[in-house]
Design a protein around this motif. Structure first.
Motif, PDB file in Angstrom:
ATOM      1  N   ASN A 214      16.356  26.395  41.801  1.00  0.00           N
ATOM      2  CA  ASN A 214      14.949  26.589  41.460  1.00  0.00           C
ATOM      3  C   ASN A 214      14.144  25.376  41.921  1.00  0.00           C
ATOM      4  OD1 ASN A 214      12.565  27.489  40.400  1.00  0.00           O
ATOM      5  ND2 ASN A 214      13.155  27.280  38.264  1.00  0.00           N
ATOM      6  N   GLU A 215      13.128  25.636  42.747  1.00  0.00           N
ATOM      7  CA  GLU A 215      12.276  24.548  43.235  1.00  0.00           C
ATOM      8  C   GLU A 215      11.218  24.247  42.174  1.00  0.00           C
ATOM      9  OE1 GLU A 215      10.840  25.231  47.204  1.00  0.00           O
ATOM     10  OE2 GLU A 215      12.649  26.326  47.742  1.00  0.00           O
ATOM     11  N   VAL A 216      11.606  23.452  41.181  1.00  0.00           N
ATOM     12  CA  VAL A 216      10.746  23.166  40.036  1.00  0.00           C
ATOM     13  C   VAL A 216       9.707  22.119  40.400  1.00  0.00           C
ATOM     14  CG1 VAL A 216      10.700  22.404  37.630  1.00  0.00           C
ATOM     15  CG2 VAL A 216      12.655  23.700  38.483  1.00  0.00           C
ATOM     16  N   ALA A 217       8.500  22.325  39.900  1.00  0.00           N
ATOM     17  CA  ALA A 217       7.424  21.371  40.172  1.00  0.00           C
ATOM     18  C   ALA A 217       7.377  20.301  39.086  1.00  0.00           C
ATOM     19  CB  ALA A 217       6.089  22.098  40.227  1.00  0.00           C
ATOM     20  N   HIS A 218       7.723  19.073  39.457  1.00  0.00           N
ATOM     21  CA  HIS A 218       7.508  17.932  38.563  1.00  0.00           C
ATOM     22  C   HIS A 218       6.353  17.145  39.186  1.00  0.00           C
ATOM     23  CE1 HIS A 218      11.111  18.817  36.276  1.00  0.00           C
ATOM     24  NE2 HIS A 218      11.795  18.905  37.392  1.00  0.00           N
ATOM     25  N   ASP A 219       5.172  17.663  39.031  1.00  0.00           N
ATOM     26  CA  ASP A 219       4.038  17.216  39.811  1.00  0.00           C
ATOM     27  C   ASP A 219       2.881  16.884  38.880  1.00  0.00           C
ATOM     28  OD1 ASP A 219       1.477  17.577  41.347  1.00  0.00           O
ATOM     29  OD2 ASP A 219       2.887  17.892  42.981  1.00  0.00           O
ATOM     30  N   VAL A 220       2.366  15.661  38.988  1.00  0.00           N
ATOM     31  CA  VAL A 220       1.258  15.230  38.128  1.00  0.00           C
ATOM     32  C   VAL A 220       0.034  16.108  38.347  1.00  0.00           C
ATOM     33  CG1 VAL A 220      -0.339  13.348  37.657  1.00  0.00           C
ATOM     34  CG2 VAL A 220       2.085  12.854  37.987  1.00  0.00           C
ATOM     35  N   HIS A 221      -0.261  16.458  39.586  1.00  0.00           N
ATOM     36  CA  HIS A 221      -1.423  17.300  39.879  1.00  0.00           C
ATOM     37  C   HIS A 221      -1.290  18.669  39.230  1.00  0.00           C
ATOM     38  CE1 HIS A 221      -2.810  14.950  43.719  1.00  0.00           C
ATOM     39  NE2 HIS A 221      -3.081  14.321  42.594  1.00  0.00           N
ATOM     40  N   TRP A 222      -0.115  19.261  39.317  1.00  0.00           N
ATOM     41  CA  TRP A 222       0.115  20.586  38.727  1.00  0.00           C
ATOM     42  C   TRP A 222      -0.088  20.537  37.207  1.00  0.00           C
ATOM     43  CZ3 TRP A 222       0.261  25.533  39.337  1.00  0.00           C
ATOM     44  CH2 TRP A 222       0.997  26.359  38.503  1.00  0.00           C
ATOM     45  N   LEU A 223       0.477  19.512  36.564  1.00  0.00           N
ATOM     46  CA  LEU A 223       0.348  19.389  35.112  1.00  0.00           C
ATOM     47  C   LEU A 223      -1.101  19.155  34.704  1.00  0.00           C
ATOM     48  CD1 LEU A 223       3.519  17.219  34.344  1.00  0.00           C
ATOM     49  CD2 LEU A 223       3.220  19.675  33.967  1.00  0.00           C
ATOM     50  N   LEU A 224      -1.824  18.342  35.476  1.00  0.00           N
ATOM     51  CA  LEU A 224      -3.233  18.084  35.174  1.00  0.00           C
ATOM     52  C   LEU A 224      -4.063  19.362  35.241  1.00  0.00           C
ATOM     53  CD1 LEU A 224      -4.293  14.737  36.889  1.00  0.00           C
ATOM     54  CD2 LEU A 224      -4.442  15.329  34.466  1.00  0.00           C
ATOM     55  N   VAL A 225      -3.844  20.161  36.279  1.00  0.00           N
ATOM     56  CA  VAL A 225      -4.596  21.409  36.427  1.00  0.00           C
ATOM     57  C   VAL A 225      -4.279  22.356  35.271  1.00  0.00           C
ATOM     58  CG1 VAL A 225      -4.844  23.479  37.849  1.00  0.00           C
ATOM     59  CG2 VAL A 225      -4.881  21.232  38.915  1.00  0.00           C
ATOM     60  N   GLN A 226      -3.028  22.445  34.888  1.00  0.00           N
ATOM     61  CA  GLN A 226      -2.659  23.305  33.757  1.00  0.00           C
ATOM     62  C   GLN A 226      -3.357  22.855  32.476  1.00  0.00           C
ATOM     63  OE1 GLN A 226       1.766  23.194  34.002  1.00  0.00           O
ATOM     64  NE2 GLN A 226       1.608  25.417  34.197  1.00  0.00           N
ATOM     65  N   GLN A 227      -3.359  21.544  32.227  1.00  0.00           N
ATOM     66  CA  GLN A 227      -3.988  21.025  31.009  1.00  0.00           C
ATOM     67  C   GLN A 227      -5.494  21.258  31.039  1.00  0.00           C
ATOM     68  OE1 GLN A 227      -2.702  16.962  31.158  1.00  0.00           O
ATOM     69  NE2 GLN A 227      -0.648  17.413  30.406  1.00  0.00           N
ATOM     70  N   ALA A 228      -6.120  21.021  32.196  1.00  0.00           N
ATOM     71  CA  ALA A 228      -7.566  21.220  32.314  1.00  0.00           C
ATOM     72  C   ALA A 228      -7.919  22.698  32.150  1.00  0.00           C
ATOM     73  CB  ALA A 228      -8.049  20.703  33.664  1.00  0.00           C
ATOM     74  N   ARG A 229      -7.135  23.579  32.732  1.00  0.00           N
ATOM     75  CA  ARG A 229      -7.393  25.019  32.609  1.00  0.00           C
ATOM     76  C   ARG A 229      -7.332  25.465  31.155  1.00  0.00           C
ATOM     77  NH1 ARG A 229      -3.696  28.180  34.299  1.00  0.00           N
ATOM     78  NH2 ARG A 229      -5.050  30.005  34.397  1.00  0.00           N
ATOM     79  N   ALA A 230      -6.350  24.956  30.418  1.00  0.00           N
ATOM     80  CA  ALA A 230      -6.224  25.325  29.012  1.00  0.00           C
ATOM     81  C   ALA A 230      -7.444  24.874  28.210  1.00  0.00           C
ATOM     82  CB  ALA A 230      -4.948  24.721  28.428  1.00  0.00           C
ATOM     83  N   LEU A 231      -7.943  23.677  28.504  1.00  0.00           N
ATOM     84  CA  LEU A 231      -9.127  23.173  27.803  1.00  0.00           C
ATOM     85  C   LEU A 231     -10.360  24.013  28.134  1.00  0.00           C
ATOM     86  CD1 LEU A 231      -8.635  19.333  28.238  1.00  0.00           C
ATOM     87  CD2 LEU A 231      -8.612  20.582  26.078  1.00  0.00           C
TER      88      LEU A 231
END
Length: 329
Positions: A214-231
């Motif tokens: 599994n090509e898992v994303a351990h990516d700061v940008h990906w996590l930031l976008v997810q957190q911002a989208r939730a907010l």
């Protein structure tokens, strides 16, 4: 010149749609209607690019295995979650290089696994054709004895698999869709349908999915976008400013801008505008007036709102309301 994604699915793209035993085909001008077309996926689509929406879906139902082919001529952010136990795989036909699946850049040679406990997120490009198949829980458990609940606990994402095996599955799926176009009566014959299922299952088994990485994303940008989208999603009527988002997430404006540009291809402000306009479009289908739908989402300058809405969806909000809202009693 290459075909547009919709023309690639519908050689006669002027047709409104088609239906035969085990086969359905339709063109969509509404992003929400296309999102709802695949039952059991619990999907929501957010249109990110302007100019109106145009998409298409074909479906082939073989009972324990269901196939689809989806084309998009707009950039769309998809999120959804499959029913527990269903194994759903995606095989790209057209991928323009800007697609991001579960935080990892997608391409034509990657197997997309949609099943997983946290659901999937997919930013498609505007030149997008994806084939997919779903295996019901009984069949998927027979194919891959995951153990109790193992499939539900897995995560969606891209899988590195054997290229010839992936191409073999792609070609069989293409042949089935071609058969649906040229000889739809074949789907009414139980023996032929059973043979189609056996062939598909053989090709899926050849992928050896249980051993794929599994090509898992351990990516700061990906996590930031997810957190911002939730907010943002939780405060559409009074959304935070970009500055407030940065303060809440503990990052600079430049970092947040870079994250959104890399993952979604747009700025945080453009994303906020897209989700608010999308929310108004949904509200217009049931609201008593355009004013009610717009003000509920915090739009107060109706001239600017109407201009932005038309640029995104290719029509005025009054046209959407007139076409979609139920008649007054």
């Amino acid at each position: 010149m290459s075909q547009h994604p919709i023309s690639a699915i519908h050689p006669a793209a002027s047709a409104a749609g088609g239906r035969a035993l085990g086969f359905e085909s339709a063109i969509y001008a509404d992003v929400d209607e296309q999102a709802a077309a695949l039952t059991g996926w619990n999907q929501s689509y957010l249109q990110l690019s302007g100019g109106g929406f145009r998409g298409a879906i074909q479906r082939v139902d073989l009972g324990p295995v269901r196939l689809f082919m989806e084309g998009l001529e707009s950039t769309v952010y998809q999120s959804g979650q499959l029913q527990e136990g269903v194994l759903a795989l995606g095989v790209p036909l057209r991928c323009d290089g800007s697609s991001v699946f579960c935080g990892v850049q997608s391409d034509r040679n990657a197997l997309h696994v949609f099943s997983g406990q946290s659901g999937f997120e997919f930013r498609t490009g505007s030149d997008h054709v994806m084939m997919g198949l779903e295996l019901d829980p009984v069949l998927s458990n027979t194919l891959y004895p995951w153990g109790h609940g193992a499939l539900a606990r897995s995560e969606a994402g891209l899988r590195a698999t054997d290229p010839p095996s992936l191409e073999g599955l792609r070609q069989v799926m293409l042949m089935l869709f071609e058969t649906a176009h040229t000889a739809p009566a074949m789907f009414s014959l139980p023996a032929l349908r059973a043979g189609m299922v056996d062939t598909l299952v053989e090709k899926v088994a050849a992928l050896n999915l249980a051993s794929c990485t599994n090509e898992v994303a351990h990516d700061v940008h990906w996590l930031l976008v997810q957190q911002a989208r939730a907010l943002l999603q939780g405060q559409l009527q009074q959304p935070p400013t970009v500055g407030e988002l940065c303060q809440h997430l503990g990052v600079s404006r430049r970092t947040l801008q870079s994250a959104f540009q890399r993952i979604l291809g747009i700025s945080p402000l453009a994303y906020l505008r897209a989700i608010r306009l999308g929310a108004v479009r949904q509200a217009l289908k049931t609201a008593s007036s355009v004013t009610e739908a717009a003000t509920d989402m915090g739009f107060w300058h109706f001239g600017h709102f109407a201009k932005d809405y038309q640029a995104m969806f290719g029509e005025l909000p009054s046209q959407t309301h007139k076409r979609c809202a139920p008649p007054l009693q």
